[in-house]
Design a protein around this motif. Structure first.
Motif, PDB file in Angstrom:
ATOM      1  N   GLY A 224     -42.723 -75.256 -36.146  1.00 54.96           N
ATOM      2  CA  GLY A 224     -41.927 -74.324 -36.915  1.00 54.96           C
ATOM      3  C   GLY A 224     -40.677 -73.789 -36.264  1.00 54.96           C
ATOM      4  N   ALA A 225     -40.708 -72.510 -35.902  1.00 56.66           N
ATOM      5  CA  ALA A 225     -39.515 -71.789 -35.474  1.00 56.66           C
ATOM      6  C   ALA A 225     -38.958 -72.241 -34.141  1.00 56.66           C
ATOM      7  N   ARG A 226     -39.696 -73.077 -33.414  1.00 59.87           N
ATOM      8  CA  ARG A 226     -39.212 -73.515 -32.101  1.00 59.87           C
ATOM      9  C   ARG A 226     -39.075 -75.023 -32.000  1.00 59.87           C
ATOM     10  N   GLY A 227     -39.107 -75.714 -33.141  1.00 59.38           N
ATOM     11  CA  GLY A 227     -39.157 -77.162 -33.098  1.00 59.38           C
ATOM     12  C   GLY A 227     -37.851 -77.887 -33.336  1.00 59.38           C
ATOM     13  N   SER A 228     -36.754 -77.168 -33.610  1.00 55.58           N
ATOM     14  CA  SER A 228     -35.530 -77.866 -33.997  1.00 55.58           C
ATOM     15  C   SER A 228     -34.907 -78.659 -32.862  1.00 55.58           C
ATOM     16  N   ASN A 229     -35.235 -78.340 -31.624  1.00 50.28           N
ATOM     17  CA  ASN A 229     -34.704 -79.081 -30.473  1.00 50.28           C
ATOM     18  C   ASN A 229     -35.664 -80.148 -29.971  1.00 50.28           C
ATOM     19  N   GLY A 230     -36.699 -80.475 -30.767  1.00 47.63           N
ATOM     20  CA  GLY A 230     -37.680 -81.453 -30.346  1.00 47.63           C
ATOM     21  C   GLY A 230     -38.810 -80.823 -29.550  1.00 47.63           C
ATOM     22  N   VAL A 231     -39.882 -81.583 -29.381  1.00 52.14           N
ATOM     23  CA  VAL A 231     -41.068 -81.085 -28.698  1.00 52.14           C
ATOM     24  C   VAL A 231     -41.544 -82.143 -27.696  1.00 52.14           C
ATOM     25  N   ILE A 232     -41.872 -81.702 -26.494  1.00 44.78           N
ATOM     26  CA  ILE A 232     -42.451 -82.564 -25.468  1.00 44.78           C
ATOM     27  C   ILE A 232     -43.915 -82.176 -25.308  1.00 44.78           C
ATOM     28  N   LEU A 233     -44.809 -83.114 -25.611  1.00 45.66           N
ATOM     29  CA  LEU A 233     -46.238 -82.867 -25.495  1.00 45.66           C
ATOM     30  C   LEU A 233     -46.760 -83.535 -24.222  1.00 45.66           C
ATOM     31  N   THR A 575     -47.653 -87.436 -45.078  1.00 44.42           N
ATOM     32  CA  THR A 575     -47.913 -86.219 -44.302  1.00 44.42           C
ATOM     33  C   THR A 575     -47.121 -85.069 -44.912  1.00 44.42           C
ATOM     34  N   PHE A 576     -47.806 -83.949 -45.157  1.00 43.01           N
ATOM     35  CA  PHE A 576     -47.159 -82.749 -45.693  1.00 43.01           C
ATOM     36  C   PHE A 576     -47.508 -81.577 -44.776  1.00 43.01           C
ATOM     37  N   THR A 577     -46.489 -80.848 -44.347  1.00 44.12           N
ATOM     38  CA  THR A 577     -46.682 -79.764 -43.394  1.00 44.12           C
ATOM     39  C   THR A 577     -45.893 -78.541 -43.835  1.00 44.12           C
ATOM     40  N   VAL A 578     -46.473 -77.379 -43.646  1.00 47.23           N
ATOM     41  CA  VAL A 578     -45.734 -76.136 -43.831  1.00 47.23           C
ATOM     42  C   VAL A 578     -46.210 -75.159 -42.763  1.00 47.23           C
ATOM     43  N   ARG A 579     -45.251 -74.468 -42.152  1.00 46.66           N
ATOM     44  CA  ARG A 579     -45.580 -73.485 -41.120  1.00 46.66           C
ATOM     45  C   ARG A 579     -44.804 -72.211 -41.383  1.00 46.66           C
ATOM     46  N   ARG A 580     -45.469 -71.099 -41.161  1.00 46.61           N
ATOM     47  CA  ARG A 580     -44.865 -69.780 -41.309  1.00 46.61           C
ATOM     48  C   ARG A 580     -44.956 -69.075 -39.970  1.00 46.61           C
ATOM     49  N   ASP A 581     -43.801 -68.610 -39.470  1.00 47.19           N
ATOM     50  CA  ASP A 581     -43.745 -67.954 -38.166  1.00 47.19           C
ATOM     51  C   ASP A 581     -43.192 -66.549 -38.306  1.00 47.19           C
ATOM     52  N   GLY A 582     -43.759 -65.650 -37.529  1.00 44.76           N
ATOM     53  CA  GLY A 582     -43.219 -64.305 -37.402  1.00 44.76           C
ATOM     54  C   GLY A 582     -42.900 -64.020 -35.952  1.00 44.76           C
ATOM     55  N   ALA A 588     -35.555 -56.438 -38.630  1.00 42.44           N
ATOM     56  CA  ALA A 588     -36.607 -55.874 -39.469  1.00 42.44           C
ATOM     57  C   ALA A 588     -36.643 -56.527 -40.839  1.00 42.44           C
ATOM     58  N   ASN A 589     -35.528 -57.054 -41.310  1.00 45.13           N
ATOM     59  CA  ASN A 589     -35.475 -57.645 -42.644  1.00 45.13           C
ATOM     60  C   ASN A 589     -35.825 -59.123 -42.666  1.00 45.13           C
ATOM     61  N   ASN A 590     -35.979 -59.736 -41.485  1.00 41.62           N
ATOM     62  CA  ASN A 590     -36.237 -61.178 -41.444  1.00 41.62           C
ATOM     63  C   ASN A 590     -37.206 -61.524 -40.317  1.00 41.62           C
ATOM     64  N   LYS A 591     -38.359 -60.901 -40.328  1.00 38.93           N
ATOM     65  CA  LYS A 591     -39.329 -61.158 -39.282  1.00 38.93           C
ATOM     66  C   LYS A 591     -39.999 -62.522 -39.425  1.00 38.93           C
ATOM     67  N   TYR A 592     -40.048 -63.045 -40.660  1.00 34.22           N
ATOM     68  CA  TYR A 592     -40.817 -64.269 -40.911  1.00 34.22           C
ATOM     69  C   TYR A 592     -39.916 -65.378 -41.443  1.00 34.22           C
ATOM     70  N   GLY A 593     -40.283 -66.597 -41.124  1.00 36.41           N
ATOM     71  CA  GLY A 593     -39.597 -67.775 -41.639  1.00 36.41           C
ATOM     72  C   GLY A 593     -40.624 -68.830 -42.027  1.00 36.41           C
ATOM     73  N   VAL A 594     -40.302 -69.626 -43.038  1.00 35.99           N
ATOM     74  CA  VAL A 594     -41.190 -70.690 -43.516  1.00 35.99           C
ATOM     75  C   VAL A 594     -40.480 -72.016 -43.346  1.00 35.99           C
ATOM     76  N   PHE A 595     -41.200 -73.015 -42.768  1.00 38.15           N
ATOM     77  CA  PHE A 595     -40.599 -74.294 -42.437  1.00 38.15           C
ATOM     78  C   PHE A 595     -41.478 -75.427 -42.966  1.00 38.15           C
ATOM     79  N   PRO A 596     -41.054 -76.068 -44.069  1.00 34.17           N
ATOM     80  CA  PRO A 596     -41.845 -77.151 -44.652  1.00 34.17           C
ATOM     81  C   PRO A 596     -41.305 -78.527 -44.244  1.00 34.17           C
ATOM     82  N   SER A 597     -42.126 -79.558 -44.422  1.00 34.22           N
ATOM     83  CA  SER A 597     -41.680 -80.932 -44.198  1.00 34.22           C
ATOM     84  C   SER A 597     -42.601 -81.892 -44.932  1.00 34.22           C
ATOM     85  N   ALA A 598     -42.091 -83.111 -45.177  1.00 36.45           N
ATOM     86  CA  ALA A 598     -42.868 -84.161 -45.824  1.00 36.45           C
ATOM     87  C   ALA A 598     -42.478 -85.501 -45.217  1.00 36.45           C
ATOM     88  N   ALA A 599     -43.437 -86.420 -45.162  1.00 37.99           N
ATOM     89  CA  ALA A 599     -43.179 -87.744 -44.604  1.00 37.99           C
ATOM     90  C   ALA A 599     -43.988 -88.785 -45.360  1.00 37.99           C
TER      91      ALA A 599
END
Length: 986
Positions: A224-233, A575-582, A588-599
């Motif tokens: 979600g909120a930290r994935g736009s730069n890619g992820v190293i597992l 694959t269908f994914t949705v993540r909600r991050d706070g 105060a007006n934007n504590k949460y974000g929703v990030f969906p995806s489909a493949a």
């Protein structure tokens, strides 16, 4: 007519019955249960889905995801036949063994079948997103001080840059280019399922089983909120069922610099100084008394040589792994010691790892993956910035052989580059990183599991430095100290519900997540000056003036995620994914974000109508689309902030504060929407394997500081404004070029090639289609650009009149009149070259014959233009107190067109000199030998390998600076290392 009468049949049965009963009894007594593991020959990597059969029978089974199998065989002396696509078959006579390990040798380009994808694993054939893996050989059989070194140039779309050399290299990682203008572009690192907030240099490469890179929106959306730069597992090694296996790996090596620009020697410096200050024929007047004395005495100090030495590296790893059906363990310990080529540059690292998996009952498993590390960075290195500038007419040591505190009496401000070696410096970092799990297989519900993960990352860093009277820094203030203790605690708590079930040709895999994370960072320290002596320094002596320093930073995250994988007949995948991050750090007006995806993915080669099955074993088309975020700001940035301005009211201290930033309750994540089209191709039983990906990403709501009216005393505010676009293409190709199908004696040649190209541009900044000249941001151009006056040669004598019209003289830098208005002003600045590479590529070739393996790895970065600061004309100061690189200058007798005359005014606008920073580097060249197993067994070992490796042996480039990859061209040079090592398994 009856062939047998009832009486004759009865007589036959009477004769045969005892024999039949005897054989049946014997069969029943002889049947035994065999448990085992199938692994890759050298690496020990588990081989899933391998076929295990009893020779001459139909008795058989398959290995699970961990390469394990259990098989009831007819007799204790039977022979097992193990086969797997892409591997040479193996026959193993049991000879009464009931616990076995079967090693398979690869005969094709086989990537790990089971891939970590975040919150679980998948078969590679079922993956719908863009996921790439590092070859484990690059982790285990190369002398990598830093895990990130194994990634350099090895994977398409992963740009790994050695921006700083030394004992602990500074390595920057960027996945699929840059989406953000001012926010961090570093990928999220996840170790054993837990977000990792430390340096990759603190991980031991030999403890790592696999590294996967998640690149597209579908695969990274689960973060979600930290994935736009890619992820190293990163997944560490685990125990295996079987008797304990003890492994030792170690290497020692030496290092020297790859390249150092030639600086002026003593005589050249004296001549240069004479001309620069117009001393005329009496050059001695240009030199100070110390310079004159040392020049006459033949002093000629090469400060770079003085500041360097032959570097040394050693690493030793010992591990033991094994286990039973219910208990599996991996224990490892490692020591790394590096003395860099810079005097005083060193690190020592100790790591201990304990990974344990325990089955308590058939429905309950628990486990831990825990590493404790201790990294000592104590000691200050020689200052190479000063060494590049240091006067060659000075000496580094005084008459007593001590480091000269004031090497230039006429200029006491000048610091000896070795000055830092006299500082007392402690820098120790201790870290506990632990990932723990409890996995419950829900009774009566087939395929349903519940996992609870708990992660704890506790790190302390104790730093203390004392500059005494024997240093230039400390002598003017009677000693100076700086002490700082940093304590950081990160915790993660995750609840994961997973349901996996097959219904005929249908396969479902659902993952649900509820997660909380928190971080607490505290820094406490004190800076002091004025010490009575240097005996006890910061450890116990109280300074005359002590200034405390303290800060606390805290933040929390809460997340929910759902992911559904669906497959039909191993042909159609979704694959269908949705993540909600706070995130507590946002407004105060934007504590949460929703990030969906489909493949979506299609395994075309599995279709019955596919016409080329004899040649094509894999053909998969993938399409993904989704959104990710960039958690791009530190905590408290959305709040209005004050800064301390305490003062004295007479003799009484009084508190005072001033505003330093305005609050913005509307701040939120930067959001990246991206799409990816990919193709996976495998030919001739994966003897050739290729992956091609093309992607496009658009980022909005950039976090930028916008200039505002200074009426409040504040000149800027952070807002979500601006847009960028990013696109690229990637190709990875692995081939077996020659394979003689032998076991030990055959010749094998394997190649791995990757190439990638990325382009980014700024779409909008402030909503008014206006460029930001102050920051060098231009609509429609890449985020990072070279923007300056353009060097157009040197004004010559024949052009004196034209030069005068531009306010210049012969011998001065000629600046391109970009707009053609007959004058040079800021409107003539232009874009020069590109800081964005045209492409990045890597090629590794491995040749194996009779136990010998020769491997060569080359990588290249092409199309980069950078400013070479070493060519700057105005860096020696007007009275020439600094040295510079040796070069030819324009004179009337030598009217070159490449560099101006030796003058303070020959480059009045300080036009930079740009060069092609493209390069091709022989990154690794290694030769190894696998000792024959018969010989290794005499040593009590099951396998043994010795090797020699050369790193950074050769670089081909037009760059004339220190190195085209290093960000600082006046720093520790890049090292060329030669290493010898051994890997033994008992």
């Amino acid at each position: 007519m009856m062939i047998f009468s009832p009486r004759s049949l009865w007589r036959v049965l009477q004769i045969l019955a005892p024999a039949v009963l005897l054989l049946a009894a014997r069969e029943g007594r002889a049947q035994v249960t065999v448990r085992g593991t199938v692994v890759v020959g050298q690496t020990g990597e588990p081989v899933p889905n391998a076929n295990v059969a009893v020779a001459g029978t139909r008795v058989g089974t398959q290995t699970n995801d961990q390469g394990e199998f259990t098989l009831r065989v007819p007799g204790p002396n039977d022979t097992l036949v193990v086969t797997r696509l892409g591997y040479a078959p193996s026959r193993l006579p049991l000879r009464g063994q009931t616990l076995v390990t079967v090693r398979l040798e690869r005969t094709a380009v086989v990537l790990s079948e089971i891939v970590t994808v975040g919150y679980g694993t998948q078969k590679r054939s079922d993956i719908t997103g863009s996921v790439t893996s590092i070859n484990q050989e690059r982790l285990e059989n190369k002398p990598n001080v830093n895990v990130a070194q194994a990634l350099e140039g090895a994977l398409p779309g992963v740009n790994v840059t050695t921006s700083g050399a030394g004992a602990e290299q500074t390595i920057d990682i960027q996945i699929r280019g840059r989406n953000s203008i001012s926010a961090s572009t570093a990928p999220l690192v996840v170790v054993d399922g837990i977000p990792y907030n430390g340096s990759l240099s603190e991980l031991n490469p030999n403890d790592i089983q696999s590294i996967e890179i998640l690149k597209d929106a579908s695969s990274t959306a689960i973060y979600g909120a930290r994935g736009s730069n890619g992820v190293i597992l990163v997944t560490s090694k685990r125990g295996t069922e079987g008797k304990p296996t003890v492994s030792y790996s170690g290497y020692v090596g030496s290092a020297n610099y790859t390249n150092v620009p030639r600086l002026m020697n003593a005589q050249e410096f004296a001549d240069f100084k004479c001309v620069r200050i117009n001393a005329g024929a009496n050059c001695s007047t240009a030199l100070t008394a110390t310079e004159q004395k040392n020049l006459a005495a033949g002093v000629n100090t090469n400060w770079l040589d003085v500041a360097m030495r032959t570097g040394k590296t050693q690493q030793h790893d010992v591990s033991v792994r094994g286990g039973s059906t219910d208990t599996k363990y991996f224990l490892g310990g490692s020591y790394l010691g590096v003395d860099g080529i810079g005097l005083g540059d060193r690190i020592d690292r100790l790591t201990v790892r304990a990974n344990l998996d325990q089955k308590l009952w058939s429905w309950l498993n628990i486990g831990t993956n825990t590493q404790v590390s201790d990294m000592d960075r104590g000691g200050r290195a020689a200052t190479f910035e000063s060494a590049f500038f240091a006067n060659p007419l000075l000496t580094p040591y005084d008459a007593n052989g001590n480091i000269a505190v004031v090497p230039w009496p006429e200029d006491p401000v000048t610091t000896n580059p070795l000055d830092a070696l006299n500082a007392v410096d402690d820098d120790v970092n201790k870290r506990l990183f632990s990932s723990n799990y409890l996995r419950l297989t829900v009774p009566r519900v087939k395929g349903l599991t519940f996992t609870m993960n708990g992660g704890l990352d506790v790190a302390t860093r104790e730093q203390a430095t004392y500059w005494g009277l024997n240093t230039n820094t400390g002598r003017s203030v009677n000693g100076q100290s700086s002490v700082a203790n940093t304590d950081r605690t990160d915790w993660t708590w995750e609840n994961i519900l997973r349901y996996q079930r097959g219904f005929g040709k249908h396969n479902l895999d659902f993952t649900g997540l509820l997660s909380r994370q928190g971080s607490d960072l505290e820094v406490n320290g004190v800076n002091g000056t004025g010490y009575p002596n240097d005996v006890l320094n910061f450890r116990s002596t109280v300074p005359l003036l002590a200034t405390p320093v303290a800060s606390v930073t805290q933040y929390n995250l809460v997340s929910q995620m759902g992911r559904l994988n669906y497959g039909f007949d191993e042909r159609y995948l979704a694959t269908f994914t949705v993540r909600r991050d706070g995130y507590s750090g946002f407004g105060a007006n934007n504590k949460y974000g929703v990030f969906p995806s489909a493949a979506l993915a299609w395994n075309a080669a599995n279709e019955k109508f596919f016409p080329w099955k004899h040649a094509v074993n894999t053909l998969k088309v993938r399409l993904t689309y989704g959104q990710n975020g960039n958690q791009a700001i530190r905590p408290y940035q959305t709040l209005a902030q004050l800064d301390d301005r305490s003062y004295l009211n007479g003799d009484t201290p009084a508190a005072g504060y001033i505003p330093v930033s305005l609050g913005n309750p509307n701040l939120k994540w930067e959001t990246t929407t991206s799409g990816n089209l990919g193709v996976d191709l495998g030919l001739w039983n994966d003897r050739v394997h290729a992956t091609l990906d093309a992607y496009r990403a658009n980022t909005r709501d950039l976090l930028l500081r916008r200039t505002i009216s200074s009426v409040h005393g504040i000149t800027s505010i952070t807002q979500n404004i601006g847009k960028t676009a990013n696109k690229g293409i990637e190709l990875q190709l692995s081939t077996i070029n020659v394979d003689r199908n032998g076991t030990r004696g055959g010749f094998r040649w394997q190649s791995d090639f990757n190439i990638s190209a990325n382009r980014n541009r700024i779409v909008d900044l402030y909503g008014d289609a206006t460029d930001d000249l102050a920051n060098g941001w231009f609509i429609g151009q890449p985020i990072d650009v070279n923007y300056s006056y353009k060097f157009a040669g040197i004004w010559q004598v024949a052009d004196s009149a034209l030069a005068a019209s531009f306010g210049a003289k012969p011998g001065w830098v000629r600046i391109q009149d970009t707009n053609g208005d007959g004058k040079i002003d800021p409107t003539d600045r232009t874009l020069i070259g590109s800081l964005q590479p045209d492409y990045i590529a890597g090629l590794q070739n491995s040749f194996r014959y009779r136990g010998f393996t020769l491997s060569a790895y080359v990588y290249t970065v092409q199309g980069v233009t950078r400013s070479n600061i070493l060519l700057g004309t105005n860096q020696v100061f007007s009275d020439v107190r600094r040295n510079t690189v040796f070069r030819q200058y324009w004179t009337r007798a030598n009217p070159i067109d490449t560099y101006p005359e030796n003058s303070n005014v020959s480059n009045p606008l300080s036009v930079p000199f740009y060069e092609d920073a493209s390069f091709v580097r022989l990154r690794d060249l290694s030769l190894s030998y696998d000792l024959p197993r018969t010989f290794a067994s005499r040593l009590g070992a099951s396998s043994a390998r010795v090797y020699v490796n050369g790193r950074n042996l050769k670089t081909w480039t037009k760059w004339t600076g220190l190195d085209p990859e290093l960000s600082n061209q006046r720093a520790i040079p890049l090292e060329r290392t030669v290493t010898g090592g051994i890997n033994v398994t008992f």
